[in-house]
Design a protein around this motif. Structure first.
Motif, PDB file in Angstrom:
ATOM      1  N   GLN A 178       0.708  -1.498   0.084  1.00 55.09           N
ATOM      2  CA  GLN A 178       0.131  -0.290  -0.244  1.00 55.09           C
ATOM      3  C   GLN A 178       1.190   1.086  -0.269  1.00 55.09           C
ATOM      4  N   LYS A 179       2.122   1.827   1.243  1.00 53.52           N
ATOM      5  CA  LYS A 179       2.913   1.931   0.738  1.00 53.52           C
ATOM      6  C   LYS A 179       3.716   2.635  -0.438  1.00 53.52           C
ATOM      7  N   ALA A 180       3.857   1.568  -1.629  1.00 49.12           N
ATOM      8  CA  ALA A 180       4.293   1.536  -2.563  1.00 49.12           C
ATOM      9  C   ALA A 180       3.474   2.166  -3.724  1.00 49.12           C
ATOM     10  N   MET A 181       2.046   1.873  -3.046  1.00 46.29           N
ATOM     11  CA  MET A 181       0.912   2.188  -4.287  1.00 46.29           C
ATOM     12  C   MET A 181       0.746   3.478  -4.119  1.00 46.29           C
ATOM     13  N   ASN A 182       0.909   3.925  -2.939  1.00 45.93           N
ATOM     14  CA  ASN A 182       0.894   5.475  -2.814  1.00 45.93           C
ATOM     15  C   ASN A 182       1.980   6.249  -3.064  1.00 45.93           C
ATOM     16  N   SER A 183       3.455   5.953  -3.085  1.00 48.04           N
ATOM     17  CA  SER A 183       4.017   6.231  -3.452  1.00 48.04           C
ATOM     18  C   SER A 183       4.027   6.136  -5.164  1.00 48.04           C
ATOM     19  N   PHE A 184       3.874   5.933  -5.687  1.00 54.42           N
ATOM     20  CA  PHE A 184       3.322   5.541  -7.075  1.00 54.42           C
ATOM     21  C   PHE A 184       2.306   6.937  -7.492  1.00 54.42           C
ATOM     22  N   GLU A 185       1.012   6.792  -7.224  1.00 60.41           N
ATOM     23  CA  GLU A 185       0.344   7.734  -7.540  1.00 60.41           C
ATOM     24  C   GLU A 185       0.114   9.718  -7.068  1.00 60.41           C
ATOM     25  N   TYR A 186       1.856   9.279  -5.721  1.00 60.51           N
ATOM     26  CA  TYR A 186       2.017  11.167  -5.543  1.00 60.51           C
ATOM     27  C   TYR A 186       3.312  11.047  -6.946  1.00 60.51           C
ATOM     28  N   THR A 187       3.702   9.950  -7.189  1.00 61.35           N
ATOM     29  CA  THR A 187       4.684  10.530  -8.863  1.00 61.35           C
ATOM     30  C   THR A 187       4.208  11.125  -9.766  1.00 61.35           C
ATOM     31  N   LEU A 188       3.249  10.398  -9.611  1.00 57.90           N
ATOM     32  CA  LEU A 188       2.450  10.354 -10.884  1.00 57.90           C
ATOM     33  C   LEU A 188       1.913  11.812 -10.617  1.00 57.90           C
ATOM     34  N   MET A 189       1.218  12.406  -9.774  1.00 57.42           N
ATOM     35  CA  MET A 189       0.885  13.974  -9.505  1.00 57.42           C
ATOM     36  C   MET A 189       1.660  14.540  -9.441  1.00 57.42           C
ATOM     37  N   ASN A 190       2.990  14.712  -8.990  1.00 55.15           N
ATOM     38  CA  ASN A 190       4.085  15.300  -9.236  1.00 55.15           C
ATOM     39  C   ASN A 190       4.667  15.939 -10.183  1.00 55.15           C
ATOM     40  N   ALA A 191       5.181  14.334 -10.960  1.00 51.04           N
ATOM     41  CA  ALA A 191       5.526  14.662 -12.379  1.00 51.04           C
ATOM     42  C   ALA A 191       4.248  15.593 -13.110  1.00 51.04           C
ATOM     43  N   ALA A 192       2.878  14.907 -12.550  1.00 45.67           N
ATOM     44  CA  ALA A 192       2.102  16.475 -13.328  1.00 45.67           C
ATOM     45  C   ALA A 192       2.061  18.057 -13.219  1.00 45.67           C
ATOM     46  N   ALA A 193       2.924  18.400 -11.719  1.00 47.68           N
ATOM     47  CA  ALA A 193       3.002  19.386 -11.578  1.00 47.68           C
ATOM     48  C   ALA A 193       4.493  19.621 -12.250  1.00 47.68           C
ATOM     49  N   GLU A 194       5.209  19.123 -11.774  1.00 47.03           N
ATOM     50  CA  GLU A 194       7.013  19.760 -12.625  1.00 47.03           C
ATOM     51  C   GLU A 194       6.612  19.922 -13.884  1.00 47.03           C
ATOM     52  N   VAL A 195       5.749  19.201 -14.647  1.00 50.00           N
ATOM     53  CA  VAL A 195       5.551  19.364 -16.320  1.00 50.00           C
ATOM     54  C   VAL A 195       4.753  20.843 -16.285  1.00 50.00           C
ATOM     55  N   SER A 196       3.766  20.985 -15.301  1.00 52.76           N
ATOM     56  CA  SER A 196       2.805  22.328 -15.752  1.00 52.76           C
ATOM     57  C   SER A 196       3.673  23.320 -14.575  1.00 52.76           C
ATOM     58  N   ASP A 197       4.889  22.882 -14.107  1.00 49.93           N
ATOM     59  CA  ASP A 197       5.725  24.302 -13.305  1.00 49.93           C
ATOM     60  C   ASP A 197       6.424  24.619 -14.937  1.00 49.93           C
ATOM     61  N   ALA A 198       7.101  23.588 -15.337  1.00 51.81           N
ATOM     62  CA  ALA A 198       7.907  24.140 -16.633  1.00 51.81           C
ATOM     63  C   ALA A 198       7.167  25.091 -17.328  1.00 51.81           C
ATOM     64  N   LEU A 199       5.618  24.451 -17.859  1.00 53.45           N
ATOM     65  CA  LEU A 199       5.523  25.095 -19.051  1.00 53.45           C
ATOM     66  C   LEU A 199       4.925  26.220 -19.464  1.00 53.45           C
ATOM     67  N   THR A 200       4.342  26.518 -17.790  1.00 49.52           N
ATOM     68  CA  THR A 200       4.160  27.950 -17.015  1.00 49.52           C
ATOM     69  C   THR A 200       5.359  29.335 -16.881  1.00 49.52           C
ATOM     70  N   VAL A 201       6.516  28.813 -16.566  1.00 49.41           N
ATOM     71  CA  VAL A 201       7.567  29.626 -16.214  1.00 49.41           C
ATOM     72  C   VAL A 201       8.016  29.821 -17.823  1.00 49.41           C
ATOM     73  N   TYR A 202       8.047  28.479 -18.567  1.00 51.38           N
ATOM     74  CA  TYR A 202       8.520  29.300 -19.727  1.00 51.38           C
ATOM     75  C   TYR A 202       7.146  29.781 -20.725  1.00 51.38           C
ATOM     76  N   GLN A 203       6.520  29.830 -20.776  1.00 55.65           N
ATOM     77  CA  GLN A 203       5.636  30.488 -21.609  1.00 55.65           C
ATOM     78  C   GLN A 203       5.433  32.242 -20.862  1.00 55.65           C
ATOM     79  N   LYS A 204       5.142  31.992 -19.931  1.00 60.53           N
ATOM     80  CA  LYS A 204       5.909  33.908 -18.788  1.00 60.53           C
ATOM     81  C   LYS A 204       7.129  34.361 -19.097  1.00 60.53           C
ATOM     82  N   SER A 205       7.899  33.810 -18.954  1.00 59.29           N
ATOM     83  CA  SER A 205       8.969  33.908 -19.321  1.00 59.29           C
ATOM     84  C   SER A 205       9.219  34.852 -21.083  1.00 59.29           C
TER      85      SER A 205
END
Length: 462
Positions: free
Chosen positions: A362-389
């Motif tokens: 269950q811990k591995a499952m939680n970490s897997f889901e968090y990794t997916l959400m964190n990955a989405a946030a990182e891509v979104s952050d990078a896109l936003t920074v580039y566009q706003k820059s």
């Protein structure tokens, strides 16, 4: 043979309740994000996606390309990651070989002598050349789950090695463009300091002419010394960045060249939203899923511990010892045995192990889901920074253009007017221009770093 038949009957009976022990891991679909991820894995790979591009197609600066190639050969972290892959391959080979029988030989010999006045006291020798083979019959998937877990560990180490490779490429590129930006700021500050020194000299001349006072001269000198102080900070930053690059390339500290005005732009197909297929290509996501797979097989192994284990062994060899008698010459012997061990009461150990394995899964499952959400946030952050820059750079260009004109006009007014403009107006205009110029360089750097982060966050670096 009877023992084997009994074991097979027990196995068939228990399989009705233990079939999940043999089931292979499947990507979970219990939540919305994991279901979307599972569907993304079924889609064909898009070779034109930004994260799937070879790094040479993204970073085309020849100096940077050379630095990245050197880092991929010499970097210590990447070497260690590759060694982890080799270790995982060895573990998988061991798990596969566990299906084979084990074979051992143990030759031995002994001599004895009994003597008195009625015997000659001669030695009596015995010897044995035995060989033993044993084979564990994998009825309830103990070896199977061990092998599958080792395979998942190998895939995880390969994904981790790819993640390290991506990090190394991104780190070299980040250091390179940051170094280029700081050197641009350093060059700008040095040129500005020369201009401000001319202002100081002009202020001194105007003081002699009675056009200004000592306070104005001291203020202009203070402005000049302030930029000299900032130059020392920039020089220290250049030194630190050179050292960082040296460590990435696993070499002694040295100065590294960079291309002048180096800028990195994102391709058009990388400027859209975040797709799950993009996240599925990330090595850290793959590593997190393989960690979940290992936990799944560990749980299966914990379940299998509740079922019997069957071991068949064969002993054979050549000996001259038969009971208490010694025969010369010796003769061959063969023994066949089988053992069936079924746990009945193990003081709660198997139950505790199963509970712990389920919790780890269950811990591995939680970490897997968090990794997916964190990955989405990182891509979104990078896109936003580039566009706003990119948007910000347009405004900064106009600001620098206007402030450059303002400095020229303020200096002319101060020099040729009759006191309508004082020295504070000149200093303020100069400081505003320098600040805007540095902001423009920093904005360009932020855009370049956002492209690097975007490439890495999309799983790039192959």
């Amino acid at each position: 043979m009877k023992l084997i038949k009994i074991a097979l009957v027990i196995g068939l009976t228990a399989s009705l309740s233990s079939c999940h022990i043999y089931k292979k891991y499947e990507t979970p679909t219990s939540t919305a994000i994991t279901k979307e991820y599972a569907e993304a894995l079924k889609q064909p790979t898009d070779s034109t996606a930004f994260g799937n591009l070879a790094w040479q197609d993204v970073f085309t600066d020849p100096i940077l390309v050379d630095l990245i190639n050197r880092a991929l050969v010499a970097n210590t972290d990447l070497r260690n990651a590759q060694l982890n892959v080799e270790a995982a391959q060895a573990q998988l080979l061991g798990a596969k070989l566990a299906y084979l029988p084990s074979l051992a030989i143990a030759p031995n010999g002994a001599g004895s002598r009994f003597g008195n006045r009625y015997t000659d006291g001669s030695w009596s020798w015995s010897y044995q050349l035995p060989a033993q083979a044993s084979w564990e019959v994998d009825i309830f998937g103990k070896l199977l789950n061990s092998k599958r877990g080792a395979k998942a560990a190998l895939l995880q180490s390969e994904a981790y090695a790819q993640a390290v490779r991506s990090q190394i490429i991104s780190a070299v590129a980040t250091t390179y463009y940051t170094l280029a930006s700081v050197k641009q700021q350093l060059s700008l500050s040095r040129n500005t300091s020369a201009l401000w020194l001319e202002t100081v000299e002009k202020m001194r001349d105007l003081k002699l002419a009675g056009r200004t006072n000592e306070a104005g001269v001291m203020q202009s000198e203070a402005n000049y010394y302030n930029i000299l102080g900032s130059i020392t900070d920039l020089e220290a930053s250049v030194d630190r960045l050179n050292n960082t690059m040296s460590l990435l390339l696993n070499t002694m500290p040295q100065e590294w060249a960079v291309s002048e005005n180096a800028v990195l732009l994102a391709p058009e197909n990388a400027r859209n939203g975040v797709a799950m297929a993009t996240l599925a290509a990330r090595p850290d996501v793959a590593a997190a899923e393989q960690s979940l797979a290992q936990a799944y097989y560990a749980t299966n192994s914990a379940r299998a511990a509740f079922y019997p284990g069957l071991t068949i062994s064969v002993n054979g060899g050549f000996t001259n010892a038969l009971g208490s008698a010694i025969l010369n010459p010796g003769d061959w012997f063969v023994q066949l045995a089988g053992s069936l061990v079924a746990p009945i009461f193990s003081r709660g150990r198997n139950i505790a192990n199963l509970k712990a394995a389920k919790a780890s899964q269950q811990k591995a499952m939680n970490s897997f889901e968090y990794t997916l959400m964190n990955a989405a946030a990182e891509v979104s952050d990078a896109l936003t920074v580039y566009q706003k820059s990119q948007e910000k750079s347009v405004f900064l260009d106009k600001q620098v253009e206007d402030l450059s004109k303002a400095v020229d006009m303020t200096q002319d007014l101060f020099t040729y007017s009759n006191g309508d403009v004082n020295y504070l107006n000149v200093i303020t205009a100069q400081q505003s221009l320098l600040s805007a110029q540095i902001s423009r360089i920093a904005c360009s750097q932020a855009a370049s770093l956002a492209v690097i982060n975007l490439y890495q966050s999309m799983g790039g670096g192959r």
